[in-house]
Design a protein around this motif. Sequence first.
Motif, short mmCIF file in Angstrom:
data_model
loop_
_atom_site.label_atom_id
_atom_site.label_comp_id
_atom_site.label_asym_id
_atom_site.label_seq_id
_atom_site.Cartn_x
_atom_site.Cartn_y
_atom_site.Cartn_z
N GLU A 119 0.82 -1.23 0.00
CA GLU A 119 0.00 0.00 0.00
C GLU A 119 0.85 1.26 0.00
OE1 GLU A 119 -2.08 -3.20 2.45
OE2 GLU A 119 -0.08 -2.35 2.31
N ALA A 120 2.13 1.14 -0.28
CA ALA A 120 2.97 2.33 -0.41
C ALA A 120 3.14 2.63 -1.90
CB ALA A 120 4.32 2.10 0.24
N PHE A 121 2.80 3.84 -2.29
CA PHE A 121 2.97 4.28 -3.68
C PHE A 121 3.89 5.49 -3.66
CE2 PHE A 121 -1.20 2.39 -3.17
CZ PHE A 121 -1.17 1.39 -4.15
N VAL A 122 4.91 5.46 -4.48
CA VAL A 122 5.85 6.59 -4.48
C VAL A 122 6.02 7.10 -5.90
CG1 VAL A 122 8.18 7.37 -3.97
CG2 VAL A 122 7.10 5.67 -2.49
N GLU A 123 5.74 8.38 -6.05
CA GLU A 123 6.03 9.03 -7.32
C GLU A 123 7.43 9.63 -7.17
OE1 GLU A 123 4.22 12.64 -10.08
OE2 GLU A 123 3.67 12.49 -7.97
N ASN A 124 8.35 9.14 -7.98
CA ASN A 124 9.75 9.51 -7.83
C ASN A 124 10.13 10.51 -8.91
OD1 ASN A 124 12.50 9.61 -7.81
ND2 ASN A 124 12.79 7.44 -7.49
N ILE A 125 10.36 11.75 -8.48
CA ILE A 125 10.77 12.79 -9.43
C ILE A 125 12.18 13.22 -9.06
CG2 ILE A 125 10.19 15.02 -10.44
CD1 ILE A 125 7.35 14.60 -9.23
N LYS A 126 13.17 12.63 -9.73
CA LYS A 126 14.57 13.01 -9.48
C LYS A 126 14.92 12.94 -7.99
CE LYS A 126 15.60 15.88 -13.48
NZ LYS A 126 14.36 16.15 -14.18
#
Length: 198
Positions: A119-126
Amino acid sequence: QKQTELDAQNEVIYHVQLARGDDFTLIRDIKIPGLGTSIPMALVGPPGVFVLYASAVKGTFRARGDAWLKLDSSGNMRASNPNLPNRARLYAEAIRKFLVQNGFQNAEIEPVLLFTQPEAFVENIKAPIRMVMCDGMESYSGSLRLLNPTFSPEEQVSVVRWLSNPEGKLTIAEEIASSGEEIVPQQVIMPSDEPPAA
């Protein structure tokens, strides 16, 4: 909170053990002198030192540069504490400085943040560090074996020894061995019978 973090560590260790070769050593609870907290885990192998930070957080996060944000109930991204990528980076930096002080100038140190909850969602921007989601843990662990070695076997043993024992205390066995070595090789010189020259 503490317990879930320990569970997260154990889960990461389980996946890492499945995939890693015998030439990797996992060290837990590293107490670097002068650092107020202990570093949960590091994996030392031929390619370098991987500082693994396991987290059991759930929710939607965004890593953007140094910022670590979490989606709140009203749909806004807000700064989230602790800043997990930053913490992993600080742990890696502490290990890097410690190893430099002990003669390892160019050790490859990589901080890795691992999420154990689906249930962990990570949007990785740089983001400045590598992040591994729970479904990617085994492929990540397996990929470590494919990296080019940067340590010689002797250096690797030495780094493992330093991180396992950062205070540099000898074990009882080592103390006995080191005191034994000093005694054994010396020749016994008998005092000569001749009177000393005037």
